[in-house]
Design an enzyme around this catalytic site. Structure first.
Site, PDB file in Angstrom:
ATOM      1  N   TYR A   1       0.806  -1.221   0.000  1.00  0.00           N
ATOM      2  CA  TYR A   1       0.000   0.000   0.000  1.00  0.00           C
ATOM      3  C   TYR A   1       0.834   1.264   0.000  1.00  0.00           C
ATOM      4  O   TYR A   1       0.418   2.282  -0.563  1.00  0.00           O
ATOM      5  CB  TYR A   1      -0.986  -0.011   1.175  1.00  0.00           C
ATOM      6  CG  TYR A   1      -0.392   0.208   2.547  1.00  0.00           C
ATOM      7  CD1 TYR A   1      -0.381   1.470   3.134  1.00  0.00           C
ATOM      8  CD2 TYR A   1       0.117  -0.855   3.288  1.00  0.00           C
ATOM      9  CE1 TYR A   1       0.136   1.678   4.396  1.00  0.00           C
ATOM     10  CE2 TYR A   1       0.623  -0.664   4.552  1.00  0.00           C
ATOM     11  CZ  TYR A   1       0.647   0.603   5.113  1.00  0.00           C
ATOM     12  OH  TYR A   1       1.162   0.788   6.374  1.00  0.00           O
TER      13      TYR A   1
ATOM     14  N   ASP B   1      -5.256  -3.886   2.928  1.00  0.00           N
ATOM     15  CA  ASP B   1      -4.164  -2.985   2.548  1.00  0.00           C
ATOM     16  C   ASP B   1      -3.725  -3.225   1.101  1.00  0.00           C
ATOM     17  O   ASP B   1      -3.277  -2.303   0.417  1.00  0.00           O
ATOM     18  CB  ASP B   1      -2.945  -3.197   3.458  1.00  0.00           C
ATOM     19  CG  ASP B   1      -3.152  -2.667   4.864  1.00  0.00           C
ATOM     20  OD1 ASP B   1      -4.079  -1.861   5.073  1.00  0.00           O
ATOM     21  OD2 ASP B   1      -2.377  -3.064   5.763  1.00  0.00           O
TER      22      ASP B   1
ATOM     23  N   HIS C   1     -10.511  -5.874   8.436  1.00  0.00           N
ATOM     24  CA  HIS C   1      -9.252  -5.252   8.015  1.00  0.00           C
ATOM     25  C   HIS C   1      -8.330  -6.288   7.376  1.00  0.00           C
ATOM     26  O   HIS C   1      -7.695  -6.026   6.348  1.00  0.00           O
ATOM     27  CB  HIS C   1      -8.568  -4.585   9.206  1.00  0.00           C
ATOM     28  CG  HIS C   1      -7.452  -3.683   8.806  1.00  0.00           C
ATOM     29  ND1 HIS C   1      -7.647  -2.545   8.057  1.00  0.00           N
ATOM     30  CD2 HIS C   1      -6.109  -3.769   9.008  1.00  0.00           C
ATOM     31  CE1 HIS C   1      -6.482  -1.959   7.836  1.00  0.00           C
ATOM     32  NE2 HIS C   1      -5.532  -2.680   8.397  1.00  0.00           N
TER      33      HIS C   1
ATOM     34  N   TYR D   1      -7.527 -10.562  11.384  1.00  0.00           N
ATOM     35  CA  TYR D   1      -8.112  -9.625  12.344  1.00  0.00           C
ATOM     36  C   TYR D   1      -9.637  -9.700  12.229  1.00  0.00           C
ATOM     37  O   TYR D   1     -10.280  -8.785  11.714  1.00  0.00           O
ATOM     38  CB  TYR D   1      -7.632  -8.206  12.079  1.00  0.00           C
ATOM     39  CG  TYR D   1      -6.155  -7.978  12.320  1.00  0.00           C
ATOM     40  CD1 TYR D   1      -5.479  -8.659  13.327  1.00  0.00           C
ATOM     41  CD2 TYR D   1      -5.437  -7.069  11.542  1.00  0.00           C
ATOM     42  CE1 TYR D   1      -4.131  -8.448  13.538  1.00  0.00           C
ATOM     43  CE2 TYR D   1      -4.084  -6.851  11.763  1.00  0.00           C
ATOM     44  CZ  TYR D   1      -3.432  -7.548  12.765  1.00  0.00           C
ATOM     45  OH  TYR D   1      -2.097  -7.341  12.985  1.00  0.00           O
TER      46      TYR D   1
ATOM     47  N   ASP E   1      -7.925   2.973   8.836  1.00  0.00           N
ATOM     48  CA  ASP E   1      -6.968   2.790   7.748  1.00  0.00           C
ATOM     49  C   ASP E   1      -7.613   2.059   6.573  1.00  0.00           C
ATOM     50  O   ASP E   1      -7.382   2.374   5.401  1.00  0.00           O
ATOM     51  CB  ASP E   1      -5.765   1.953   8.194  1.00  0.00           C
ATOM     52  CG  ASP E   1      -5.233   2.275   9.575  1.00  0.00           C
ATOM     53  OD1 ASP E   1      -6.002   2.745  10.422  1.00  0.00           O
ATOM     54  OD2 ASP E   1      -4.051   2.011   9.810  1.00  0.00           O
TER      55      ASP E   1
ATOM     56  N   ARG F   1      -2.843   9.628  12.298  1.00  0.00           N
ATOM     57  CA  ARG F   1      -2.754   9.098  10.936  1.00  0.00           C
ATOM     58  C   ARG F   1      -4.008   8.319  10.557  1.00  0.00           C
ATOM     59  O   ARG F   1      -4.419   8.352   9.399  1.00  0.00           O
ATOM     60  CB  ARG F   1      -1.506   8.238  10.738  1.00  0.00           C
ATOM     61  CG  ARG F   1      -1.376   7.785   9.280  1.00  0.00           C
ATOM     62  CD  ARG F   1       0.029   7.428   8.878  1.00  0.00           C
ATOM     63  NE  ARG F   1       0.472   6.154   9.361  1.00  0.00           N
ATOM     64  CZ  ARG F   1       1.662   5.935   9.904  1.00  0.00           C
ATOM     65  NH1 ARG F   1       2.507   6.940  10.076  1.00  0.00           N
ATOM     66  NH2 ARG F   1       2.017   4.740  10.310  1.00  0.00           N
TER      67      ARG F   1
ATOM     68  N   GLY G   1      -6.294  10.715   9.402  1.00  0.00           N
ATOM     69  CA  GLY G   1      -5.870  11.161   8.081  1.00  0.00           C
ATOM     70  C   GLY G   1      -6.262  10.182   6.990  1.00  0.00           C
ATOM     71  O   GLY G   1      -6.747  10.583   5.924  1.00  0.00           O
ATOM     72  N   TRP G   2      -6.061   8.887   7.246  1.00  0.00           N
ATOM     73  CA  TRP G   2      -6.490   7.876   6.278  1.00  0.00           C
ATOM     74  C   TRP G   2      -7.982   8.018   5.991  1.00  0.00           C
ATOM     75  O   TRP G   2      -8.416   7.978   4.833  1.00  0.00           O
ATOM     76  CB  TRP G   2      -6.239   6.470   6.816  1.00  0.00           C
ATOM     77  CG  TRP G   2      -4.840   5.951   6.886  1.00  0.00           C
ATOM     78  CD1 TRP G   2      -4.228   5.405   7.988  1.00  0.00           C
ATOM     79  CD2 TRP G   2      -3.864   5.847   5.825  1.00  0.00           C
ATOM     80  NE1 TRP G   2      -2.952   4.980   7.678  1.00  0.00           N
ATOM     81  CE2 TRP G   2      -2.714   5.239   6.362  1.00  0.00           C
ATOM     82  CE3 TRP G   2      -3.876   6.207   4.476  1.00  0.00           C
ATOM     83  CZ2 TRP G   2      -1.566   4.981   5.592  1.00  0.00           C
ATOM     84  CZ3 TRP G   2      -2.730   5.960   3.725  1.00  0.00           C
ATOM     85  CH2 TRP G   2      -1.598   5.363   4.271  1.00  0.00           C
TER      86      TRP G   2
END
Length: 408
Positions: free
Chosen positions: A74, A124, A168, A172, A179, A249, A252-253
């Site tokens: 990613y 990802d 995810h 998980y 994210d 972050r 932000g993602w």
């Protein structure tokens, strides 16, 4: 008298020797400096300064993030996408070739993605597929379409929570992370509008609705890093399922995911306004925690706690999302002031200029997550003690994207 004369004469000789020695040293220093090849022109825009710095440090795009061999990842997709956007702005073919070089190093003659394992169902892995749309449109090379189809197949079979949210990763179970919305949703949106007449748009909107419903803190408006629908993870609140803290972050993602998927939702789609509302609510929430420097702390709501620090990647991502949100008309104009302040904070506080003109982005959190082995508990102590890495691609890619939106 003679003795005094001798001392004076000797002093003159010493001074003269020192003078010529200094001149020689100065000349040598000047010669050494003149031999340094300037990689980046100081008059260039920040987007190109960073891109040329990345290319200088990593002649091939697959080498980003200290990779020893080509891998589908990613972070490489994030930076390569920034290069595609930079090419669209500058028409400098070197940027296009750099991004294309990554795709061609990872996709073989049959369209197979090297080192990609679909059975891991790691969301990802979807992100790098975003660079393939433009490459396919420009070249009509079927390899790129085959690779995109493979990633779409992963999304088709990606395990989901009972309420319909993508896990995810397969390892998980029952977890959605902020994210993951960036990793999967923009590719999913562009694919379904490009090749499927938008049939999956409601499913994409649902991914955001689940996060908004289950991961948002009603007091601050910020969203927690992760949500475990089963409440089985040690880090999960037994009542809400959320992780213990906010992480800049991950915010932000999520902000980038919102502002990017909106590019592909038709104006008349009933879910588009909901996504715009979510973006506006998030923008209002994050600017309330923007530091006076323009940056955001690693744990954004605890800037005054020992060990916290102003973090580059989350700051760059939020800056990009705010600027693009205004440019696209999704956010009110006044958020551009916050975006400009954020970018100025990055360039004045966290950028170092090297002798050859290349720039280094400092204070980037290298990695953070939840669970796993060794176990990541999502506490304040955990986030502030994860290692930092200069020029981590999770910071440099969004830096270019933010610079482009602000035309800096």
């Amino acid at each position: 008298m003679k003795f005094t004369y001798c001392i004076s004469f000797m002093a003159i000789l010493a001074i003269s020797a020192s003078f010529f020695s200094c001149k020689k040293t100065e000349k040598k220093a000047e010669t050494t400096t003149s031999r340094i090849k300037m990689v980046v022109d100081s008059t260039e825009k920040w987007s190109e300064k960073m891109a040329k710095s990345i290319m200088y440090r990593n002649p091939e795009a697959w080498q980003i993030d200290d990779a020893k061999r080509p891998k589908w990842d990613y972070v490489h997709g994030l930076v390569s996408l920034a290069f595609e956007k930079l090419y669209a702005e500058t028409q400098n073919k070197a940027y296009y070739d750099y991004a294309k070089g990554y795709a061609d190093a990872l996709i073989d003659s049959s369209g197979n993605i090297v080192n990609y394992e679909i059975e891991k169902y790691n969301i990802d892995m979807i992100n790098a597929g975003k660079i393939l749309f433009d490459l396919y449109a420009k070249t009509n090379d079927k390899r790129y379409k085959i690779a995109m189809d493979t990633l779409r197949l992963q999304l088709k079979d990606q395990p989901r929570t009972k309420s319909g949210g993508f896990w995810h990763k397969k390892r998980y179970p029952n977890q959605m992370w902020l994210d993951g919305l960036y990793m999967g949703a923009p590719f999913y949106t562009q694919y379904t509008t490009t090749f499927e007449e938008g049939k999956a748009l409601n499913d994409i909107a649902k991914q955001f609705q689940l996060i908004e419903t289950n991961a948002k803190d009603p007091n601050t408006g910020l969203l927690y890093h992760g949500w475990d629908e089963s409440r089985q993870m040690e880090w999960a609140d037994k009542k809400t399922g959320t992780s213990p803290n906010f992480w800049s972050r991950s915010l932000g993602w999520y902000a980038m995911a919102l502002v990017d998927v909106l590019d592909y939702f038709p104006e008349n789609h009933p879910k588009k306004q909901e996504l715009i509302t979510s973006l506006n609510q998030l923008a209002t929430a994050v600017v309330a925690f923007q530091d006076e420097s323009g940056l955001w702390y690693q744990v954004p709501n605890m800037g005054d706690r020992d060990g916290n620090y102003l973090e580059a990647s989350g700051s760059a991502m939020l800056t990009y999302a705010l600027a693009k949100g205004v440019n696209k008309g999704y956010l009110p104009d006044y958020f551009m002031e916050n975006a400009t302040k954020g970018f100025n904070g990055l360039t004045t506080k966290l950028i170092k200029v090297q002798d050859n003109g290349t720039i280094t982005l400092t204070q980037v959190c290298a990695v953070a997550g939840l669970g796993g082995n060794p176990y990541r508990d999502g506490t304040y102590k955990y986030y502030i003690n994860e290692r930092k890495k200069d020029n981590d691609p999770k910071g440099t890619g969004p830096f270019i994207l933010a610079a482009l939106q602000l035309d800096k």
